[in-house]
Design a protein around this motif. Structure first.
Motif, short mmCIF file in Angstrom:
data_model
loop_
_atom_site.label_atom_id
_atom_site.label_comp_id
_atom_site.label_asym_id
_atom_site.label_seq_id
_atom_site.Cartn_x
_atom_site.Cartn_y
_atom_site.Cartn_z
N PHE A 32 160.54 -88.43 -18.19
CA PHE A 32 160.25 -87.10 -17.66
C PHE A 32 158.74 -86.86 -17.72
CE2 PHE A 32 160.79 -82.24 -18.42
CZ PHE A 32 160.50 -81.99 -17.08
N PHE A 33 158.10 -86.85 -16.53
CA PHE A 33 156.68 -86.54 -16.42
C PHE A 33 156.53 -85.03 -16.29
CE2 PHE A 33 156.75 -90.98 -15.31
CZ PHE A 33 155.53 -91.47 -15.76
N THR A 34 155.98 -84.40 -17.32
CA THR A 34 155.87 -82.94 -17.30
C THR A 34 154.65 -82.46 -16.53
OG1 THR A 34 154.74 -83.01 -19.44
CG2 THR A 34 157.11 -82.66 -19.47
N GLN A 35 153.73 -83.37 -16.18
CA GLN A 35 152.59 -82.99 -15.36
C GLN A 35 152.94 -83.17 -13.87
OE1 GLN A 35 152.27 -85.71 -17.52
NE2 GLN A 35 151.46 -87.43 -16.38
N THR A 36 151.98 -82.89 -13.01
CA THR A 36 152.22 -82.98 -11.58
C THR A 36 152.35 -84.43 -11.12
OG1 THR A 36 149.87 -83.09 -11.05
CG2 THR A 36 150.86 -80.90 -11.17
N CYS A 37 152.93 -84.60 -9.94
CA CYS A 37 152.93 -85.92 -9.31
C CYS A 37 151.50 -86.37 -9.02
CB CYS A 37 153.72 -85.87 -7.99
SG CYS A 37 155.46 -86.28 -8.16
N ALA A 38 150.64 -85.41 -8.67
CA ALA A 38 149.25 -85.74 -8.34
C ALA A 38 148.54 -86.37 -9.54
CB ALA A 38 148.50 -84.49 -7.88
N VAL A 39 148.66 -85.77 -10.70
CA VAL A 39 148.01 -86.30 -11.89
C VAL A 39 148.61 -87.65 -12.27
CG1 VAL A 39 147.69 -85.91 -14.37
CG2 VAL A 39 147.28 -84.06 -12.74
N THR A 40 149.93 -87.75 -12.19
CA THR A 40 150.58 -89.03 -12.48
C THR A 40 150.10 -90.12 -11.53
OG1 THR A 40 152.55 -87.88 -13.29
CG2 THR A 40 152.81 -90.20 -12.71
N ALA A 41 149.96 -89.77 -10.26
CA ALA A 41 149.49 -90.75 -9.27
C ALA A 41 148.08 -91.23 -9.59
CB ALA A 41 149.54 -90.14 -7.87
N ILE A 42 147.20 -90.32 -10.00
CA ILE A 42 145.84 -90.70 -10.37
C ILE A 42 145.87 -91.68 -11.53
CG2 ILE A 42 143.66 -89.88 -11.35
CD1 ILE A 42 144.14 -87.26 -9.76
N TYR A 43 146.65 -91.37 -12.56
CA TYR A 43 146.77 -92.27 -13.71
C TYR A 43 147.35 -93.62 -13.29
CZ TYR A 43 146.07 -88.17 -16.76
OH TYR A 43 145.57 -87.06 -17.41
N HIS A 44 148.31 -93.58 -12.39
CA HIS A 44 148.95 -94.81 -11.91
C HIS A 44 147.93 -95.70 -11.19
CE1 HIS A 44 151.77 -97.30 -9.48
NE2 HIS A 44 152.60 -97.11 -10.50
N HIS A 45 147.07 -95.09 -10.38
CA HIS A 45 146.03 -95.86 -9.70
C HIS A 45 145.08 -96.51 -10.71
CE1 HIS A 45 146.76 -95.05 -5.46
NE2 HIS A 45 146.96 -93.77 -5.73
N VAL A 46 144.75 -95.78 -11.77
CA VAL A 46 143.88 -96.34 -12.80
C VAL A 46 144.58 -97.48 -13.53
CG1 VAL A 46 142.62 -95.86 -14.93
CG2 VAL A 46 142.61 -94.19 -13.08
N TYR A 47 145.85 -97.28 -13.87
CA TYR A 47 146.62 -98.30 -14.61
C TYR A 47 146.67 -99.61 -13.84
CZ TYR A 47 150.58 -100.54 -16.97
OH TYR A 47 151.39 -101.43 -17.64
N HIS A 48 146.82 -99.51 -12.52
CA HIS A 48 146.91 -100.71 -11.69
C HIS A 48 145.55 -101.14 -11.12
CE1 HIS A 48 151.25 -101.30 -11.74
NE2 HIS A 48 151.39 -99.98 -11.70
N LYS A 49 144.48 -100.53 -11.66
CA LYS A 49 143.10 -100.91 -11.33
C LYS A 49 142.76 -100.73 -9.85
CE LYS A 49 143.07 -104.26 -15.12
NZ LYS A 49 142.58 -103.26 -16.08
N ARG A 50 143.46 -99.79 -9.21
CA ARG A 50 143.08 -99.41 -7.85
C ARG A 50 142.00 -98.33 -7.87
NH1 ARG A 50 148.92 -99.82 -7.31
NH2 ARG A 50 149.03 -97.59 -7.79
N LEU A 51 141.84 -97.71 -9.02
CA LEU A 51 140.77 -96.74 -9.24
C LEU A 51 140.07 -97.16 -10.54
CD1 LEU A 51 139.33 -94.08 -8.54
CD2 LEU A 51 141.09 -92.87 -9.86
N SER A 52 138.81 -97.53 -10.41
CA SER A 52 138.08 -98.06 -11.55
C SER A 52 137.45 -96.94 -12.37
CB SER A 52 136.98 -99.01 -11.07
OG SER A 52 137.53 -100.11 -10.38
N VAL A 53 137.44 -97.15 -13.67
CA VAL A 53 136.74 -96.23 -14.59
C VAL A 53 135.76 -97.06 -15.41
CG1 VAL A 53 138.60 -94.53 -14.71
CG2 VAL A 53 138.61 -96.45 -16.29
N PRO A 54 134.59 -96.48 -15.70
CA PRO A 54 134.12 -95.15 -15.32
C PRO A 54 134.05 -94.98 -13.80
CG PRO A 54 132.70 -96.13 -16.98
CD PRO A 54 133.58 -97.20 -16.50
N ILE A 55 134.25 -93.76 -13.33
CA ILE A 55 134.26 -93.46 -11.91
C ILE A 55 132.87 -93.71 -11.30
CG2 ILE A 55 134.61 -91.65 -10.18
CD1 ILE A 55 137.18 -92.58 -11.57
#
Length: 461
Positions: free
Chosen positions: A138-161
């Motif tokens: 159960f993701f209690t945050q938005t789909c948008a926030v989860t999607a951002i984290y998912h992109h980072v987890y799969h290295k489609r969005l690099s950090v630091p930004i």
């Protein structure tokens, strides 16, 4: 709290719901559990002993609440030396004791079939699989926030930004300040970023269901994208707010039912009763955010300068950050309390605006009750929520801070006045009415969220 409150159900299908032991996670989990009971499931909400000691239970209805030890009874969650130490204890002791709680139902007429757990408690899915149960994250945050984290987890969005903007599928263009603080400022939250934010995806592919506290039309493009990542598993089930605020005439469901900070509400409600319709700005920053003294002072004087009445919730631990002689300065115009019943306040006729940190529960409640927002995010998912509040849903105005991130009194005054009067308020109220109607459509019988909960129940029955 009683050791257990067990009530019979017409169904033999039994679900255990495990929220993370914090108010912002408990509220939507309990509300989801109520939805399950309405579909014929027997539901037990598992709460930690350390949290259950301070909980006041109201309106639980047919839910059962059972406490289990997380190994922190003596220290209490707040006194444990940091989040890292607590999470270690929670997994070590919590997994063992939750297992015992579940296994005690074996051989009864209500054996547990499914464990619904907060997405951050990844060990719960391992436990479910070991016990041959279905597991639902159960993701209690938005789909948008989860999607951002998912992109980072799969290295489609690099950090630091890198760069000033980010483009992601299903999103408007995001500025860096629109990203969750755990992504935009990784160096400040290394443990949380790696061990909670990213770790929640470590085994989620093995979950049988993935719930989101949102509804399809609110985040349409992002929901579609997320659903493709986990085909046939994603179910939007929100907004998870008490049903009386969703157009259902159920007086027994007007609060979440579990309140860590509940106190006497008569002071604030009596004060609101003396004010004219839509003349009060309600101000609250949730149960976790820690505002710096400089920001507290700017907020105080910004509210004072706006000229509007205001009801401000300031935790007892933050009272010392308030400006000297503020109480005398605001006599008659402002009231500062340590707690108030937020849903009742937002529903009150005298409240015309909500100055909020944009925590997801607070944002959904304002949407459900049609209250215009001044978005002043502090950390975690609040930045992204504030972006959507102003630019996507158009139900509020977002403040802008200085180079140090502090929002000045003039900016606070400007945003409060803009939300409380004039053409901008009219536009915001129209948008709120539209989203409110869509939210009610989603959760009422035959709506998308209602159908998703029905499908889940059908799988178990």
């Amino acid at each position: 709290m009683e050791q257990a409150i067990v009530e019979r159900s017409t169904s033999r299908a039994h679900v255990v719901v495990l929220p993370f032991p914090a108010q912002g996670h408990i509220n939507p989990a309990v509300q989801l559990a109520k939805c399950f009971t309405s579909k014929g499931l027997k539901v037990t909400v598992a709460t930690t002993l350390s949290v259950s000691k301070s909980l006041e239970t109201e309106g639980g209805g047919s839910l059962a609440f059972e406490p289990f030890s997380d190994g922190c009874e003596e220290d209490g969650v707040a006194k444990v030396l940091g989040i890292e130490r607590y999470l270690e204890r929670f997994e070590l002791y919590g997994s063992k004791n939750l297992c015992a709680l579940i296994e005690k139902y074996n051989g009864t007429e209500y054996p547990v079939k499914c464990l619904v757990y907060d997405s951050g408690i990844t060990w719960a899915l391992h436990l479910a699989k070991r016990l041959s149960l279905l597991g639902a994250s159960f993701f209690t945050q938005t789909c948008a926030v989860t999607a951002i984290y998912h992109h980072v987890y799969h290295k489609r969005l690099s950090v630091p930004i890198q760069g000033s903007t980010v483009s992601l599928p299903g999103f408007p263009i995001l500025e860096r300040r629109d990203l969750p603080s755990f992504v935009n400022d990784v160096e400040s939250y290394p443990f949380i970023f790696h061990n909670i934010v990213l770790n929640q995806f470590s085994n989620v592919n093995d979950a049988d269901f993935i719930f989101f506290n949102t509804f399809d039309k609110l985040e349409e493009g992002v929901v579609d994208w997320v659903a493709k990542q986990w085909p046939n598993k994603v179910l939007t089930i929100g907004p998870s707010t008490p049903s009386i605020y969703q157009g259902k005439q159920d007086d027994s469901d007007k609060d979440y039912g579990l309140n860590v900070f509940a106190q006497d509400s008569s002071t604030c409600m009596n004060w609101l009763n003396t004010k004219e319709n839509e003349s009060v700005v309600y101000v609250s920053y949730g149960s976790v955010a820690d505002m710096k003294k400089e920001q507290m002072e700017e907020l105080a004087w910004g509210l004072r300068r706006s000229g509007y009445n205001f009801l401000w919730v300031v935790r007892a631990t933050d009272q010392s950050k308030l400006p000297d002689k503020l109480v005398e300065e605001i006599a008659g115009k402002g009231l500062i309390v340590t707690w108030c019943p937020q849903l009742e306040v937002l529903a009150h006729r005298s409240v015309g605006g909500f100055l909020t940190h944009c925590g997801w529960n607070s944002t959904l409640e304002a949407l459900a009750l049609g209250v215009p927002m001044v978005a002043m995010p502090q950390w975690t998912d609040q930045m992204t929520n504030a972006k959507f509040v102003q630019d996507v849903w158009k139900v509020g105005i977002r403040t802008t801070g200085n180079d140090n991130g502090v929002v000045g009194r003039e900016e606070i005054e400007r945003c409060v006045v803009e939300v409380m009067e004039g053409e901008r308020r009219v536009e915001i109220k129209k948008s709120l009415a539209q989203w409110n109607a869509l939210a009610k459509e989603a959760v009422n019988e035959g709506g998308s969220s209602d159908k998703n909960i029905e499908a889940f129940a059908a799988r178990l029955l």
